[in-house]
Design a protein around this motif. Structure first.
Motif, PDB file in Angstrom:
ATOM      1  N   VAL A  36      32.373  44.668  40.777  1.00 38.71           N
ATOM      2  CA  VAL A  36      33.475  43.894  41.345  1.00 38.71           C
ATOM      3  C   VAL A  36      34.476  44.848  41.992  1.00 38.71           C
ATOM      4  N   GLY A  37      34.844  44.560  43.235  1.00 38.57           N
ATOM      5  CA  GLY A  37      35.854  45.350  43.932  1.00 38.57           C
ATOM      6  C   GLY A  37      36.912  44.468  44.544  1.00 38.57           C
ATOM      7  N   ALA A  38      38.173  44.898  44.464  1.00 38.99           N
ATOM      8  CA  ALA A  38      39.287  44.094  44.976  1.00 38.99           C
ATOM      9  C   ALA A  38      39.991  44.735  46.163  1.00 38.99           C
ATOM     10  N   GLU A  39      39.507  45.899  46.605  1.00 42.46           N
ATOM     11  CA  GLU A  39      40.045  46.526  47.813  1.00 42.46           C
ATOM     12  C   GLU A  39      38.872  46.983  48.658  1.00 42.46           C
ATOM     13  N   SER A  40      38.887  46.600  49.908  1.00 48.93           N
ATOM     14  CA  SER A  40      37.823  47.017  50.801  1.00 48.93           C
ATOM     15  C   SER A  40      38.071  48.437  51.283  1.00 48.93           C
ATOM     16  N   THR A  41      37.053  49.284  51.139  1.00 49.24           N
ATOM     17  CA  THR A  41      37.116  50.629  51.705  1.00 49.24           C
ATOM     18  C   THR A  41      36.224  50.715  52.938  1.00 49.24           C
ATOM     19  N   ALA A  42      35.851  49.557  53.474  1.00 47.90           N
ATOM     20  CA  ALA A  42      35.081  49.530  54.714  1.00 47.90           C
ATOM     21  C   ALA A  42      35.970  50.015  55.859  1.00 47.90           C
ATOM     22  N   PRO A  43      35.364  50.563  56.891  1.00 46.50           N
ATOM     23  CA  PRO A  43      36.166  51.070  58.019  1.00 46.50           C
ATOM     24  C   PRO A  43      37.107  50.010  58.590  1.00 46.50           C
ATOM     25  N   PHE A  44      38.268  50.465  58.981  1.00 43.04           N
ATOM     26  CA  PHE A  44      39.272  49.665  59.685  1.00 43.04           C
ATOM     27  C   PHE A  44      39.993  48.651  58.799  1.00 43.04           C
ATOM     28  N   ASN A  45      39.843  48.725  57.483  1.00 40.84           N
ATOM     29  CA  ASN A  45      40.618  47.889  56.574  1.00 40.84           C
ATOM     30  C   ASN A  45      41.835  48.678  56.112  1.00 40.84           C
ATOM     31  N   ALA A  46      42.968  48.030  56.115  1.00 40.91           N
ATOM     32  CA  ALA A  46      44.199  48.691  55.679  1.00 40.91           C
ATOM     33  C   ALA A  46      44.193  48.850  54.163  1.00 40.91           C
ATOM     34  N   PRO A  47      44.711  49.965  53.667  1.00 39.35           N
ATOM     35  CA  PRO A  47      44.801  50.137  52.216  1.00 39.35           C
ATOM     36  C   PRO A  47      45.797  49.150  51.615  1.00 39.35           C
ATOM     37  N   ILE A  48      45.593  48.840  50.364  1.00 41.33           N
ATOM     38  CA  ILE A  48      46.536  48.008  49.617  1.00 41.33           C
ATOM     39  C   ILE A  48      47.100  48.851  48.477  1.00 41.33           C
ATOM     40  N   ASP A  49      48.196  48.399  47.895  1.00 42.36           N
ATOM     41  CA  ASP A  49      48.753  49.149  46.777  1.00 42.36           C
ATOM     42  C   ASP A  49      48.089  48.717  45.471  1.00 42.36           C
ATOM     43  N   ALA A  50      48.328  49.475  44.433  1.00 44.68           N
ATOM     44  CA  ALA A  50      47.701  49.222  43.137  1.00 44.68           C
ATOM     45  C   ALA A  50      48.069  47.841  42.593  1.00 44.68           C
ATOM     46  N   GLN A  51      49.312  47.421  42.782  1.00 47.11           N
ATOM     47  CA  GLN A  51      49.729  46.115  42.265  1.00 47.11           C
ATOM     48  C   GLN A  51      48.987  44.976  42.950  1.00 47.11           C
ATOM     49  N   THR A  52      48.756  45.077  44.242  1.00 46.81           N
ATOM     50  CA  THR A  52      47.988  44.057  44.961  1.00 46.81           C
ATOM     51  C   THR A  52      46.551  44.017  44.451  1.00 46.81           C
ATOM     52  N   GLU A  53      45.964  45.199  44.253  1.00 46.76           N
ATOM     53  CA  GLU A  53      44.601  45.257  43.728  1.00 46.76           C
ATOM     54  C   GLU A  53      44.526  44.630  42.335  1.00 46.76           C
ATOM     55  N   LEU A  54      45.482  44.947  41.476  1.00 44.83           N
ATOM     56  CA  LEU A  54      45.520  44.356  40.136  1.00 44.83           C
ATOM     57  C   LEU A  54      45.730  42.850  40.192  1.00 44.83           C
ATOM     58  N   SER A  55      46.574  42.390  41.087  1.00 40.41           N
ATOM     59  CA  SER A  55      46.816  40.950  41.224  1.00 40.41           C
ATOM     60  C   SER A  55      45.539  40.211  41.615  1.00 40.41           C
ATOM     61  N   ARG A  56      44.769  40.791  42.525  1.00 38.30           N
ATOM     62  CA  ARG A  56      43.493  40.175  42.919  1.00 38.30           C
ATOM     63  C   ARG A  56      42.523  40.130  41.738  1.00 38.30           C
ATOM     64  N   LEU A  57      42.454  41.231  41.004  1.00 37.43           N
ATOM     65  CA  LEU A  57      41.555  41.265  39.843  1.00 37.43           C
ATOM     66  C   LEU A  57      41.987  40.266  38.774  1.00 37.43           C
ATOM     67  N   GLU A  58      43.290  40.196  38.531  1.00 37.06           N
ATOM     68  CA  GLU A  58      43.815  39.262  37.537  1.00 37.06           C
ATOM     69  C   GLU A  58      43.524  37.818  37.936  1.00 37.06           C
ATOM     70  N   ALA A  59      43.776  37.478  39.199  1.00 32.03           N
ATOM     71  CA  ALA A  59      43.524  36.113  39.675  1.00 32.03           C
ATOM     72  C   ALA A  59      42.042  35.757  39.589  1.00 32.03           C
ATOM     73  N   PHE A  60      41.197  36.737  39.678  1.00 28.21           N
ATOM     74  CA  PHE A  60      39.756  36.515  39.609  1.00 28.21           C
ATOM     75  C   PHE A  60      39.270  36.427  38.162  1.00 28.21           C
ATOM     76  N   PHE A  61      39.665  37.389  37.335  1.00 28.67           N
ATOM     77  CA  PHE A  61      39.114  37.459  35.981  1.00 28.67           C
ATOM     78  C   PHE A  61      39.711  36.455  34.999  1.00 28.67           C
ATOM     79  N   TYR A  62      41.007  36.208  35.050  1.00 24.17           N
ATOM     80  CA  TYR A  62      41.610  35.356  34.026  1.00 24.17           C
ATOM     81  C   TYR A  62      40.984  33.962  33.947  1.00 24.17           C
ATOM     82  N   PRO A  63      40.711  33.282  35.051  1.00 24.23           N
ATOM     83  CA  PRO A  63      40.005  31.995  34.929  1.00 24.23           C
ATOM     84  C   PRO A  63      38.598  32.160  34.343  1.00 24.23           C
ATOM     85  N   LEU A  64      37.944  33.273  34.648  1.00 25.63           N
ATOM     86  CA  LEU A  64      36.596  33.507  34.120  1.00 25.63           C
ATOM     87  C   LEU A  64      36.599  33.681  32.609  1.00 25.63           C
ATOM     88  N   PHE A  65      37.656  34.268  32.083  1.00 24.67           N
ATOM     89  CA  PHE A  65      37.733  34.448  30.633  1.00 24.67           C
ATOM     90  C   PHE A  65      37.651  33.098  29.917  1.00 24.67           C
TER      91      PHE A  65
END
Length: 149
Positions: A36-65
């Motif tokens: 599972v990845g929450a930040e794209s490292t594909a060419p031409f994608n803008a970096p995101i900060d750690a909090q944005t990455e964590l927010s995406r992971l949280e929004a994804f995993f918490y319902p799955l729990f």
């Protein structure tokens, strides 16, 4: 599985809310390992900060729990940030203690942040993916460090 807003990992079939969660919950039942990845490292994608990455992971995993009982397989977290891996791993460990974890570190760097993570009482496997970036925080821009051979 890419959980980024511009993900094409599902062939764009699952655009409605909940489709990716339903698909992933099925993956947890059918496959031994899911990355599972929450930040794209594909060419031409803008970096995101750690909090944005964590927010995406949280929004994804918490319902799955709530949707999936403790899976017996492996969750691989694809990130270059040890702090993101640590936080997400703590959530997963609490909700799914039997699930094996892998830090799929796409940074290619062994640095102080990584060494500190290894000192934590958190059982996980580690995969170091090499790239040519001079620093961990530059992984989203890894294509600019490719050199013609």
């Amino acid at each position: 599985m890419n959980i980024t807003p511009n993900s094409i990992s599902e062939g764009r079939k699952y655009k409605k809310p909940g489709h990716s969660l339903n698909q992933f919950s099925q993956f947890l039942k059918d496959f031994d390992m899911v990355d599972v990845g929450a930040e794209s490292t594909a060419p031409f994608n803008a970096p995101i900060d750690a909090q944005t990455e964590l927010s995406r992971l949280e929004a994804f995993f918490y319902p799955l729990f709530e949707m999936v009982p403790d899976p017996q397989g492996v969750i691989s977290l694809d990130t270059y940030r040890p702090e993101v891996f640590y936080e997400a791993a703590m959530w997963i460990r609490k909700a799914w203690p039997k699930t094996r974890l892998i830090f799929n570190d796409v940074s290619g760097k062994v640095d102080d942040d990584l060494l500190e993570l290894f000192k934590e009482d958190l059982s996980f496997d580690y995969v170091l993916s090499h790239n040519l970036c001079p620093e961990r925080d530059l992984c989203s821009d890894h294509m600019q460090y490719c050199h013609a051979l």
